[in-house]
Design a protein around this motif. Sequence first.
Motif, PDB file in Angstrom:
ATOM      1  N   GLN A 171     -13.730  -2.114 -11.650  1.00 54.27           N
ATOM      2  CA  GLN A 171     -12.496  -2.675 -11.090  1.00 54.27           C
ATOM      3  C   GLN A 171     -11.489  -1.568 -10.778  1.00 54.27           C
ATOM      4  OE1 GLN A 171     -11.453  -6.461 -10.801  1.00 54.27           O
ATOM      5  NE2 GLN A 171     -10.690  -5.081  -9.223  1.00 54.27           N
ATOM      6  N   LYS A 172     -11.402  -0.575 -11.670  1.00 51.68           N
ATOM      7  CA  LYS A 172     -10.508   0.556 -11.441  1.00 51.68           C
ATOM      8  C   LYS A 172     -10.889   1.287 -10.154  1.00 51.68           C
ATOM      9  CE  LYS A 172      -9.417   5.133 -13.289  1.00 51.68           C
ATOM     10  NZ  LYS A 172      -9.627   6.078 -14.411  1.00 51.68           N
ATOM     11  N   GLU A 173     -12.183   1.512  -9.931  1.00 50.29           N
ATOM     12  CA  GLU A 173     -12.631   2.198  -8.717  1.00 50.29           C
ATOM     13  C   GLU A 173     -12.307   1.389  -7.478  1.00 50.29           C
ATOM     14  OE1 GLU A 173     -13.714   5.346  -8.378  1.00 50.29           O
ATOM     15  OE2 GLU A 173     -13.119   5.414 -10.494  1.00 50.29           O
ATOM     16  N   ASP A 174     -12.428   0.052  -7.572  1.00 53.24           N
ATOM     17  CA  ASP A 174     -12.077  -0.801  -6.431  1.00 53.24           C
ATOM     18  C   ASP A 174     -10.589  -0.694  -6.106  1.00 53.24           C
ATOM     19  OD1 ASP A 174     -14.680  -1.653  -6.216  1.00 53.24           O
ATOM     20  OD2 ASP A 174     -14.375  -3.534  -7.302  1.00 53.24           O
ATOM     21  N   ILE A 175      -9.744  -0.728  -7.139  1.00 56.48           N
ATOM     22  CA  ILE A 175      -8.296  -0.605  -6.926  1.00 56.48           C
ATOM     23  C   ILE A 175      -7.975   0.761  -6.344  1.00 56.48           C
ATOM     24  CG2 ILE A 175      -6.057  -0.508  -8.095  1.00 56.48           C
ATOM     25  CD1 ILE A 175      -7.205  -2.526 -10.129  1.00 56.48           C
ATOM     26  N   LYS A 176      -8.615   1.802  -6.879  1.00 55.46           N
ATOM     27  CA  LYS A 176      -8.362   3.162  -6.397  1.00 55.46           C
ATOM     28  C   LYS A 176      -8.751   3.303  -4.926  1.00 55.46           C
ATOM     29  CE  LYS A 176      -8.883   7.948  -7.921  1.00 55.46           C
ATOM     30  NZ  LYS A 176      -9.029   8.500  -6.569  1.00 55.46           N
ATOM     31  N   LYS A 177      -9.889   2.720  -4.539  1.00 58.84           N
ATOM     32  CA  LYS A 177     -10.313   2.791  -3.146  1.00 58.84           C
ATOM     33  C   LYS A 177      -9.297   2.100  -2.242  1.00 58.84           C
ATOM     34  CE  LYS A 177     -15.303   3.093  -3.951  1.00 58.84           C
ATOM     35  NZ  LYS A 177     -16.598   2.361  -3.858  1.00 58.84           N
ATOM     36  N   ASP A 178      -8.773   0.949  -2.689  1.00 58.18           N
ATOM     37  CA  ASP A 178      -7.762   0.238  -1.900  1.00 58.18           C
ATOM     38  C   ASP A 178      -6.492   1.077  -1.740  1.00 58.18           C
ATOM     39  OD1 ASP A 178      -9.429  -1.937  -1.577  1.00 58.18           O
ATOM     40  OD2 ASP A 178      -8.586  -3.054  -3.266  1.00 58.18           O
ATOM     41  N   LEU A 179      -6.042   1.713  -2.831  1.00 54.13           N
ATOM     42  CA  LEU A 179      -4.802   2.474  -2.794  1.00 54.13           C
ATOM     43  C   LEU A 179      -4.976   3.846  -2.151  1.00 54.13           C
ATOM     44  CD1 LEU A 179      -3.255   1.590  -6.276  1.00 54.13           C
ATOM     45  CD2 LEU A 179      -2.661   0.652  -4.036  1.00 54.13           C
ATOM     46  N   ASP A 180      -6.214   4.354  -2.113  1.00 56.05           N
ATOM     47  CA  ASP A 180      -6.453   5.656  -1.477  1.00 56.05           C
ATOM     48  C   ASP A 180      -6.100   5.642   0.003  1.00 56.05           C
ATOM     49  OD1 ASP A 180      -7.199   7.003  -3.724  1.00 56.05           O
ATOM     50  OD2 ASP A 180      -9.353   6.918  -3.355  1.00 56.05           O
ATOM     51  N   SER A 181      -6.091   4.454   0.610  1.00 53.48           N
ATOM     52  CA  SER A 181      -5.753   4.358   2.032  1.00 53.48           C
ATOM     53  C   SER A 181      -4.256   4.529   2.274  1.00 53.48           C
ATOM     54  CB  SER A 181      -6.216   3.005   2.593  1.00 53.48           C
ATOM     55  OG  SER A 181      -5.550   1.941   1.935  1.00 53.48           O
ATOM     56  N   ILE A 182      -3.459   4.454   1.206  1.00 51.81           N
ATOM     57  CA  ILE A 182      -2.009   4.636   1.348  1.00 51.81           C
ATOM     58  C   ILE A 182      -1.711   6.122   1.230  1.00 51.81           C
ATOM     59  CG2 ILE A 182       0.266   4.031   0.448  1.00 51.81           C
ATOM     60  CD1 ILE A 182      -0.983   1.520  -0.740  1.00 51.81           C
ATOM     61  N   LYS A 183      -1.531   6.778   2.355  1.00 47.86           N
ATOM     62  CA  LYS A 183      -1.276   8.219   2.378  1.00 47.86           C
ATOM     63  C   LYS A 183       0.198   8.553   2.534  1.00 47.86           C
ATOM     64  CE  LYS A 183      -5.670   9.147   2.159  1.00 47.86           C
ATOM     65  NZ  LYS A 183      -6.266   9.650   0.910  1.00 47.86           N
ATOM     66  N   VAL A 184       0.991   7.582   2.978  1.00 49.36           N
ATOM     67  CA  VAL A 184       2.423   7.811   3.175  1.00 49.36           C
ATOM     68  C   VAL A 184       3.209   6.652   2.573  1.00 49.36           C
ATOM     69  CG1 VAL A 184       2.104   9.193   5.260  1.00 49.36           C
ATOM     70  CG2 VAL A 184       2.466   6.717   5.458  1.00 49.36           C
ATOM     71  N   LEU A 185       4.423   6.939   2.123  1.00 50.05           N
ATOM     72  CA  LEU A 185       5.336   5.923   1.609  1.00 50.05           C
ATOM     73  C   LEU A 185       6.511   5.814   2.570  1.00 50.05           C
ATOM     74  CD1 LEU A 185       5.386   6.932  -2.171  1.00 50.05           C
ATOM     75  CD2 LEU A 185       4.051   5.108  -1.101  1.00 50.05           C
ATOM     76  N   PRO A 186       6.829   4.605   3.052  1.00 48.42           N
ATOM     77  CA  PRO A 186       7.906   4.461   4.031  1.00 48.42           C
ATOM     78  C   PRO A 186       9.282   4.639   3.392  1.00 48.42           C
ATOM     79  CG  PRO A 186       7.082   2.313   3.391  1.00 48.42           C
ATOM     80  CD  PRO A 186       6.182   3.319   2.732  1.00 48.42           C
TER      81      PRO A 186
END
Length: 196
Positions: A171-186
């Motif tokens: 589950q941690k790896e799944d969450i990490k993969k989802d959040l890895d796509s966030i490269k910038v913070l608005p």
Amino acid sequence: VGTAGLGFDLTYSFDPRFKVRAGYSFANYSHTVNSDDMKQKGKLDLSNANLLADYYPWAGGFRMTGGLNAIDLKFKGHAEKTAGGVIEIDGMPYSSAEVGTVDLDVQWNGAKPYLGIGYDGFNSSQNGGFYFTTDFGVIVSGAPKVNLTSTCLGVQGSPLCDAVDQDTKDQKEDIKKDLDSIKVLPVIQVGLGYRF
């Protein structure tokens, strides 16, 4: 005030086209959701120190900005079940007799590049006084650190706890993969300034 929190900037003007800013902002938010089978709590903590350079191509209010933001953005989530409740970890259901709590920690931190544009009424207040500002940009944050833990209520090393540990890791790896796509913070900020 805005997505980077509530804070302040100090600005120094070299001439109508170039200025530097240093500032600090922060935000804290927490929320709890109670249901029949689970209690969930989330907390967001944000602190942000910046050192920015502003360029005004037409010596007016429009500006282009670059610099560094030292961010510390943390999200903590906590879930615990009530008696008879069921929680899913990586799609597998566990009863309140098998798993007690699940905790999620997500964190962005460090000095990160910032790029943006905005409007600054600084130049229109040559004799001093209040002025209006806006900023629209992004912090090039990179992927966050992610940690997920669960509390198995069985005997450590048992098939139950081994399964809970493996599902938690997956589950941690799944969450990490989802959040890895966030490269910038608005960053969207509006402010009120005063020129001395």
